[in-house]
Write an enzyme that holds these catalytic residues in place. Structure first.
Site, PDB file in Angstrom:
ATOM      1  N   ASP A 112      91.546  38.141  55.722  1.00 41.40           N
ATOM      2  CA  ASP A 112      92.478  38.004  54.599  1.00 41.40           C
ATOM      3  C   ASP A 112      92.685  39.345  53.898  1.00 41.40           C
ATOM      4  O   ASP A 112      91.816  40.218  53.948  1.00 41.40           O
ATOM      5  CB  ASP A 112      91.927  36.946  53.621  1.00 41.40           C
ATOM      6  CG  ASP A 112      93.009  36.368  52.722  1.00 41.40           C
ATOM      7  OD1 ASP A 112      94.207  36.612  52.981  1.00 41.40           O
ATOM      8  OD2 ASP A 112      92.656  35.670  51.748  1.00 41.40           O
ATOM      9  N   HIS A 167      99.801  43.571  58.181  1.00 41.62           N
ATOM     10  CA  HIS A 167      99.456  42.782  59.367  1.00 41.62           C
ATOM     11  C   HIS A 167      99.264  43.696  60.578  1.00 41.62           C
ATOM     12  O   HIS A 167      98.376  43.486  61.391  1.00 41.62           O
ATOM     13  CB  HIS A 167     100.547  41.740  59.659  1.00 41.62           C
ATOM     14  CG  HIS A 167     100.713  40.725  58.567  1.00 41.62           C
ATOM     15  ND1 HIS A 167      99.633  40.097  57.970  1.00 41.62           N
ATOM     16  CD2 HIS A 167     101.814  40.231  57.955  1.00 41.62           C
ATOM     17  CE1 HIS A 167     100.094  39.260  57.034  1.00 41.62           C
ATOM     18  NE2 HIS A 167     101.409  39.326  57.002  1.00 41.62           N
ATOM     19  N   LEU A 204      81.574  38.439  75.699  1.00 37.89           N
ATOM     20  CA  LEU A 204      81.973  37.810  74.435  1.00 37.89           C
ATOM     21  C   LEU A 204      83.108  36.798  74.630  1.00 37.89           C
ATOM     22  O   LEU A 204      84.047  37.059  75.369  1.00 37.89           O
ATOM     23  CB  LEU A 204      82.471  38.915  73.493  1.00 37.89           C
ATOM     24  CG  LEU A 204      82.991  38.467  72.127  1.00 37.89           C
ATOM     25  CD1 LEU A 204      81.825  38.152  71.191  1.00 37.89           C
ATOM     26  CD2 LEU A 204      83.880  39.539  71.500  1.00 37.89           C
TER      27      LEU A 204
HETATM   28  C1  IPE Z   1      93.717  32.028  55.438  1.00 32.36           C
HETATM   29  O1  IPE Z   1      94.323  33.001  54.660  1.00 32.36           O
HETATM   30  C2  IPE Z   1      94.404  31.943  56.773  1.00 32.36           C
HETATM   31  C3  IPE Z   1      94.207  33.084  57.647  1.00 32.36           C
HETATM   32  C4  IPE Z   1      93.402  34.086  57.429  1.00 32.36           C
HETATM   33  C5  IPE Z   1      94.953  33.059  58.873  1.00 32.36           C
HETATM   34  P1  IPE Z   1      95.454  32.611  53.591  1.00 32.36           P
HETATM   35  O2  IPE Z   1      95.861  33.870  52.935  1.00 32.36           O
HETATM   36  O3  IPE Z   1      96.517  31.816  54.253  1.00 32.36           O
HETATM   37  O4  IPE Z   1      94.637  31.652  52.596  1.00 32.36           O
HETATM   38  P2  IPE Z   1      94.973  31.179  51.129  1.00 32.36           P
HETATM   39  O5  IPE Z   1      96.410  30.742  51.121  1.00 32.36           O
HETATM   40  O6  IPE Z   1      94.755  32.345  50.226  1.00 32.36           O
HETATM   41  O7  IPE Z   1      94.011  30.065  50.865  1.00 32.36           O
HETATM   42  C1  IPE Z   2      95.862  37.547  56.099  1.00 36.26           C
HETATM   43  O1  IPE Z   2      96.423  38.339  55.118  1.00 36.26           O
HETATM   44  C2  IPE Z   2      96.793  37.310  57.264  1.00 36.26           C
HETATM   45  C3  IPE Z   2      97.313  35.941  57.357  1.00 36.26           C
HETATM   46  C4  IPE Z   2      96.982  34.950  56.589  1.00 36.26           C
HETATM   47  C5  IPE Z   2      98.302  35.699  58.403  1.00 36.26           C
HETATM   48  P1  IPE Z   2      97.419  37.771  54.016  1.00 36.26           P
HETATM   49  O2  IPE Z   2      98.803  37.918  54.530  1.00 36.26           O
HETATM   50  O3  IPE Z   2      97.031  36.395  53.617  1.00 36.26           O
HETATM   51  O4  IPE Z   2      97.157  38.797  52.839  1.00 36.26           O
HETATM   52  P2  IPE Z   2      97.158  38.500  51.282  1.00 36.26           P
HETATM   53  O5  IPE Z   2      96.237  37.350  51.024  1.00 36.26           O
HETATM   54  O6  IPE Z   2      98.574  38.170  50.900  1.00 36.26           O
HETATM   55  O7  IPE Z   2      96.679  39.768  50.676  1.00 36.26           O
HETATM   56 MG    MG Z   3      95.849  35.653  52.140  1.00 38.84          MG
END
Ligand code: IPE
Ligand code: IPE
Ligand code: MG
Length: 254
Positions: free
Chosen positions: A28, A45, A139
Site C-alpha cells: 500500500d 504503481h 519460491l
Molecule cells: C489494499 O489496499 C489492496 C491492495 C494492496 C491491492 P487499498 O489501498 O485498496 O486498501 P484500503 O482501501 O485503504 O483499505
Molecule cells: C497500493 O497503493 C496499490 C493498490 C491498491 C492497487 P494505493 O494505490 O492504494 O496507494 P494509496 O493508498 O492511495 O497511497
Molecule cells: Mg491504498
C-alpha cells in the site's frame, strides 16, 4: 532453487528455524508516494512494480517457501477507469518483463482471485507464466489480483454446497481442512507473517481465513520505497515473536 548459503548481514544472528516460511504483503501507499512528489498516481504503481521485483528476488534468494502479494483487490474496481486500466496494463507488462527472471530463479507463479473482468490479454500472460513455471521448486510467488477474501469464502461455501447437493460430499464431513481445500489457496501453507506498508492498520479483505494466526507487521514505509532492509527488519521482528496458537508454551516456527 533455494540458496541455503545466502544469509544477509541483518539476519546473521537470527536462526533460520525462526524465519517465516511464508510472507504475505499488503502493498500500500503507491498513490501517496506519487502525490508527495507531485507525480500522477500511476507513477507510484510503476515504482511499486520495482519493489515487487526486488522483494521477490530477495525472498527467492533467502530460500523462503512462499511470498503472497496483494496487487489488486476486488474493491479496487471502484477506482477511476484510467487507474484500473493502467494497473492491468502494468500487471501484463510485469508478467512479460519478469518472466525470464521468474524462470531463472526457479520461482513458481500462482495467481489467486477471480478471473472475471480481468482483460483477456492479461489472463493470457498470467496463464503462460503459470504454465512455464509450474514445475519450479523454489519460491512460490502468489499474486492476488481481483482478490477479495469474503468473495473467496462465499465461493468456497457455494462449491461445497453444490457438491453436497449432488451427493458427492457428505456435509457431516466438512471440517476446516475440507473448507481450506475449497479456497483459492488450496495446498498452500498459511502465511506466518503479514506485512502492510503505508501505515494502515487494517486487512482490507485480504486472506481473512488464512491469516488467523499470522504475525502482523505494519510499517509507515510506502510500498514504492520498500526494499530488502525493510524485509529483513520485518523478518527479524517476526523471529522475536512468541507464537502460542492459543496454548501457553511458545510454539516453534518449524
Ligand atoms: C489494499 O489496499 C489492496 C491492495 C494492496 C491491492 P487499498 O489501498 O485498496 O486498501 P484500503 O482501501 O485503504 O483499505
Ligand atoms: C497500493 O497503493 C496499490 C493498490 C491498491 C492497487 P494505493 O494505490 O492504494 O496507494 P494509496 O493508498 O492511495 O497511497
Ligand atoms: Mg491504498
Amino acid at each position: 532453487m533455494t540458496n541455503a548459503a545466502y544469509i544477509p548481514e541483518a539476519l546473521a544472528d537470527v536462526p533460520r528455524a525462526s524465519w517465516p516460511r511464508h510472507i504475505a504483503i499488503i502493498m500500500d501507499g503507491n498513490g501517496r508516494w506519487a502525490r508527495s512528489r507531485g507525480l500522477p498516481r500511476i507513477e507510484g504503481h510503476r515504482r511499486g512494480a520495482e519493489s515487487v521485483r526486488c522483494v521477490t528476488e530477495e525472498c527467492a534468494k533467502l530460500g523462503l517457501k512462499q511470498l503472497t502479494l496483494f496487487a489488486f483487490s476486488s474493491e479496487n474496481w471502484r477506482r477511476p477507469r484510467d487507474e484500473v486500466n493502467a494497473l492491468m496494463d502494468l500487471y501484463r507488462k510485469f508478467l512479460i518483463e519478469q518472466r525470464p527472471t521468474i524462470l531463472k530463479n526457479h520461482v513458481r507463479f500462482v495467481p489467486i482471485g477471480r478471473r472475471d473482468d480481468i482483460p483477456a490479454e492479461v489472463l493470457a500472460e498470467a496463464d503462460r507464466t503459470v504454465e512455464l513455471s509450474a514445475k519450479a521448486t523454489g519460491l512460490t510467488l502468489c499474486l492476488a489480483v481481483n482478490y477479495g477474501s469474503r468473495g473467496e469464502i462465499a465461493d468456497a461455501a457455494r462449491s461445497l454446497a453444490t457438491r453436497a447437493a449432488r451427493g458427492e460430499l457428505d456435509p457431516a464431513t466438512i471440517d476446516e481442512e475440507t473448507f481450506a481445500s475449497a479456497l483459492n489457496t488450496a495446498g498452500m501453507p498459511d502465511p506466518d507473517l503479514l506485512i502492510r506498508t503505508a501505515g494502515e492498520m487494517r486487512l482490507s479483505n485480504f486472506l481473512l481465513w488464512q491469516l488467523s494466526y499470522a504475525e502482523l507487521w505494519v510499517t509507515p514505509r510506502l510500498w514504492p520505497e520498500f526494499r530488502q532492509p525493510d524485509l529483513h527488519a520485518a523478518m527479524r521482528d517476526f523471529a522475536g515473536r512468541e507464537r502460542r496458537f492459543g496454548g501457553l508454551e511458545p510454539a516453534t516456527n518449524a
